[in-house]
Structures are given as structure tokens and as C-alpha cells.
Design a protein around this motif. Structure first.
Motif, mmCIF file in Angstrom:
data_model
loop_
_atom_site.group_PDB
_atom_site.id
_atom_site.type_symbol
_atom_site.label_atom_id
_atom_site.label_comp_id
_atom_site.label_asym_id
_atom_site.label_seq_id
_atom_site.Cartn_x
_atom_site.Cartn_y
_atom_site.Cartn_z
ATOM 1 N N LYS A 17 -10.898 0.913 -7.354
ATOM 2 C CA LYS A 17 -11.285 2.027 -6.489
ATOM 3 C C LYS A 17 -12.475 2.833 -7.021
ATOM 4 O O LYS A 17 -13.472 3.007 -6.294
ATOM 5 N N LEU A 29 1.626 1.681 -3.539
ATOM 6 C CA LEU A 29 0.449 1.982 -4.357
ATOM 7 C C LEU A 29 -0.066 3.401 -4.136
ATOM 8 O O LEU A 29 -0.407 4.102 -5.089
ATOM 9 N N LEU A 76 0.835 -1.208 0.000
ATOM 10 C CA LEU A 76 0.000 0.000 0.000
ATOM 11 C C LEU A 76 0.865 1.252 0.000
ATOM 12 O O LEU A 76 0.506 2.269 -0.597
ATOM 13 N N TYR A 88 -5.540 -2.578 -8.490
ATOM 14 C CA TYR A 88 -5.912 -1.655 -7.417
ATOM 15 C C TYR A 88 -6.566 -0.405 -7.997
ATOM 16 O O TYR A 88 -7.625 0.037 -7.554
ATOM 17 N N HIS A 105 -9.434 -2.857 -1.571
ATOM 18 C CA HIS A 105 -8.629 -3.831 -2.308
ATOM 19 C C HIS A 105 -8.068 -4.904 -1.376
ATOM 20 O O HIS A 105 -8.234 -6.103 -1.594
ATOM 21 N N HIS A 106 -7.416 -4.483 -0.296
ATOM 22 C CA HIS A 106 -6.814 -5.452 0.607
ATOM 23 C C HIS A 106 -7.861 -6.191 1.436
ATOM 24 O O HIS A 106 -7.694 -7.379 1.743
#
Lengths: 212, 212
Positions: B143, A184, A181, B139, B164-165
Motif C-alpha cells: 500500500k 485485512l 479484505l 498487503y 492488492h486484489h
DNA sequence: GTCTATAATTAGATAGAC
DNA sequence: GTCTATCTAATTATAGAC
């Protein structure tokens, strides 16, 4: 002289737990096989043979490290269990608090879940040891509580056999993959704001029938 | 003679991809550092130096293996994206189908998520390569779709940065940790029944506003 | 392309001086 | 308890015969 003795004694008694702290970080980052005892010792400025003095073997160091961390987890979060003395609503609220505490723990100690996934990718004695001593009790405790919360219309429609991994995955992958993350979004997921947002979202999603 | 030539040619052209199949299994089970090129070669009855003949290095083998697997993923599942030509309802249904297809893929190819978690536990060039080439696009596509489905009252109350996670963790940890569930319940999570149950639960939980 | 032999490095564990 | 030196085994990669 007194100062000298105190300093030596402190170093001696602390070394074992300082090695454990370093071991958790290295095992989490590289897995059991990928982490070297040399790098673990170097991490705290010690020498590699000191590990074999304070622990029987690399595996003994690994087990001692995980026992410590799971002890800390159970102290901070406890285990999800049914309490027949309280209503479904109160049980759900207590469970929500545990989810929040667990997410907080996962953010502050990402080593636990990282080591867990390293080990769970292949069968072997270390995975069996983890399941027998730590994962099993957590899994066994959650299932009946989840069934009760489903009957009460509070829990999401996830099969009791599958809820453990669904909930664990949803709550922890964010911190397990914190480096991802960071790449990202340039975001540090372990900041208070994101931890709280994550806990709010997880509780609302997995316990949609909980009163606000 | 013709038979002999055909056999040889088949072996030659196939060896590269057979090494990749073995590499995925070994990298998934033990991580990049823990997997040895000897064990990968032995897995298909080849010799260790053949890896350095067909690939530049261990890292080249790793990258080739993951590129192959991500290609397969995008062919089978595609990527979640907004389609302005269709309604929110239809978008949600398409997304639900993708979640189902992704869960099916994760069950049949646990190597992908296992390798992902091995790599994501520490920063480094391999993680950067994964994020840049494969994780980033997934990702980034999810979103805005999630934001749209939340505005439509279909998606669960999870922050778009965290979905996402949360979703990846909830859907994949079950198969990533399949050996663990085998020890806990004696259950094979990759059986059709459990895959479908899991997909049903995940879609209902993450898209609670979706019409049945 | 395959396969044997081996080079160069690194691993976990131990011996023994201090 | 610490620290240097070292042992045995295993690692990736390469050289060269076939």
C-alpha cells in the motif's frame, strides 16, 4: 381454504428456485465437492431428499443454478462485441459501461466468480460445460473488440489472448476475496463507494486512452 | 546392506516433504474439503494412515504445506516495500522486477493461488491463518509503495486499498485458470513466451509511467 | 516407520408412508 | 410434494501386528 391453497402452491412453485439460491451460496462457499446437499436444503428449511425430488442429482442442481446465474449476467451486462456502425470512441465508451456493469454484478453476485474459480482449478466435465456454454462466448466476443480498441490507441498494451483473464481477475478478485479484505482492512468492498471507486480505477487503467 | 539402509533412510526423511508436494497439488485441485487424504497418499504411492503418522491431522498437513510454499515465495520474490534510499524511478523498476518474478512464480506454482481462492470464498480459521501469517504482510507492504509511485506519476489510478486484489487478480487468474485457457485456445499459458508477454503487459498497464 | 483392519461419521440417493 | 428411515459408499483417524 383459498388462502391455504395459495400458500401451498406458492411453496411448491418457489421451492425449486429457493433451492437454487441456496445452492449457489453453498457451492460458492465450499465448492461442488465440499458443499453437501443436506446443508443446501437446511439453508432454506427444507429436507435433503427434496433436492433429489426437484433435481435429478447434485450435478443437475449445480448446472441449473449456474444456468440461472449466467442468464441473469447476460441480461444485466450483455456481451462485449464489435459494432461496426459506431466509432472507436463510442465503442470504447460502451465497453467501459459494460465493465462498470460487470463489476457491479460481480459485487452483488460474488457466487458466480467463486464457483468459477472452484471449478477452474481442475479439469473435468463441469469446467468443460462452463467453458462450452458460457465462458467461451464471452472470451470469443472480447478478443476482436480489444484488438480494435488497441489499434485505436485506447486499450492498454495487453495481448488479446491474455486480456480476458487479466481483466476478469483484476475486476473480480476483490469481491471473490471480500472476506479477506474484511479481515485485512475491516472494509466491506460491496458498498457502493468501493464498487464505484473500483470501476473508475479499472476503466482508467485498462482503457487509458478513453476520453474523460 | 549399506545401500539398503541408505534407501530406507532416504525414504523416511523424504516422505514428509513428498506428502506435502502431493498435498499442495490435491488441495489446489479440489480444495481442503474436496481433497481426500487417501488420494494425497496414493499420489506418491503411500498409504493413508502414513499422513496421520507424519502429521497431526489433515489440517496440520494443509498448514505445513502452505507454510512451505509461502516460504518459497518470499525467497524467490520477496515483499514490495519502500526503500527511502533510492529514487521513485528506481523503486518502480525494482517493483516491476518483483511483479515479473511473482508472475513467474504464479506460473510455476499455480497451487498457491488456487488454494488461496478456495479458502477465500468462505470465512473460517484457515482463511484467518492465511491472512494473519502471509497475506497481511504482503498487503501492508504494498500500500505505501503504491501511494508513493502514484505521487510520482508512475502507477495507474487505482485506489491503494484496492490495488492488492486488482494486481493479484490480473496477474494470477491466467495461471489459476490455466485449464480454462487450454480449453478455450489450446494454449499452455505456463510456457515461457506467454509468461513473458503477460509480465510485459501487466507492468506496462499497472506502471504506465515507468520509463522503458 | 509401515501397513492392514477398522472405528465413527458423513455423503448422495432411494423407498415408501402420508 | 413432503418427510422419515435407510442403503451404499466414502471420509478422517486410530489400534495394533510387523
Amino acid at each position: 381454504m383459498a388462502h391455504e391453497q395459495r400458500r401451498i402452491r406458492r411453496t411448491q412453485t418457489d421451492l425449486r428456485e429457493r433451492l437454487i439460491e441456496a445452492a449457489l451460496i453453498e457451492f460458492a462457499a465450499h465448492g461442488f465437492e465440499g458443499a453437501s446437499t443436506r446443508s443446501i436444503a437446511n439453508y432454506i428449511g427444507a429436507h435433503q431428499p427434496q433436492i433429489n425430488y426437484h433435481f435429478d442429482s447434485k450435478e443437475d442442481l449445480w448446472k441449473s443454478s449456474l444456468a440461472d446465474l449466467f442468464d441473469l449476467l447476460s441480461k444485466e451486462v450483455g456481451r462485449a462485441v464489435i459494432n461496426d456502425d459506431v466509432s472507436d470512441e463510442v465503442s470504447a465508451e460502451k465497453f467501459a459501461d459494460q465493465i462498470r456493469a460487470f463489476i457491479d454484478f460481480a459485487a452483488r453476485h460474488p457466487e458466480l466468480n467463486r464457483i468459477m474459480v472452484h471449478e477452474s482449478t481442475s479439469p473435468g466435465p463441469r469446467l468443460e460445460w462452463l467453458v462450452e456454454n458460457f465462458v467461451g462466448p464471452l472470451y470469443t466476443g472480447l478478443k476482436p473488440l480489444w484488438e480494435r480498441l488497441q489499434r485505436a490507441g485506447i486499450a492498454a498494451p495487453i495481448h488479446p489472448v491474455l486480456i480476458h483473464h487479466a481483466l476478469m481477475g483484476a475486476t473480480t478478485l476483490l469481491f471473490l476475496n471480500a472476506h479477506e479484505l474484511e479481515l485485512l482492512e475491516g472494509i466491506d468492498a460491496t458498498k457502493r463507494t468501493w464498487i464505484d471507486r473500483h470501476a473508475d480505477g479499472m476503466i482508467a487503467t485498462f482503457l487509458p486512452g478513453l476520453r474523460k
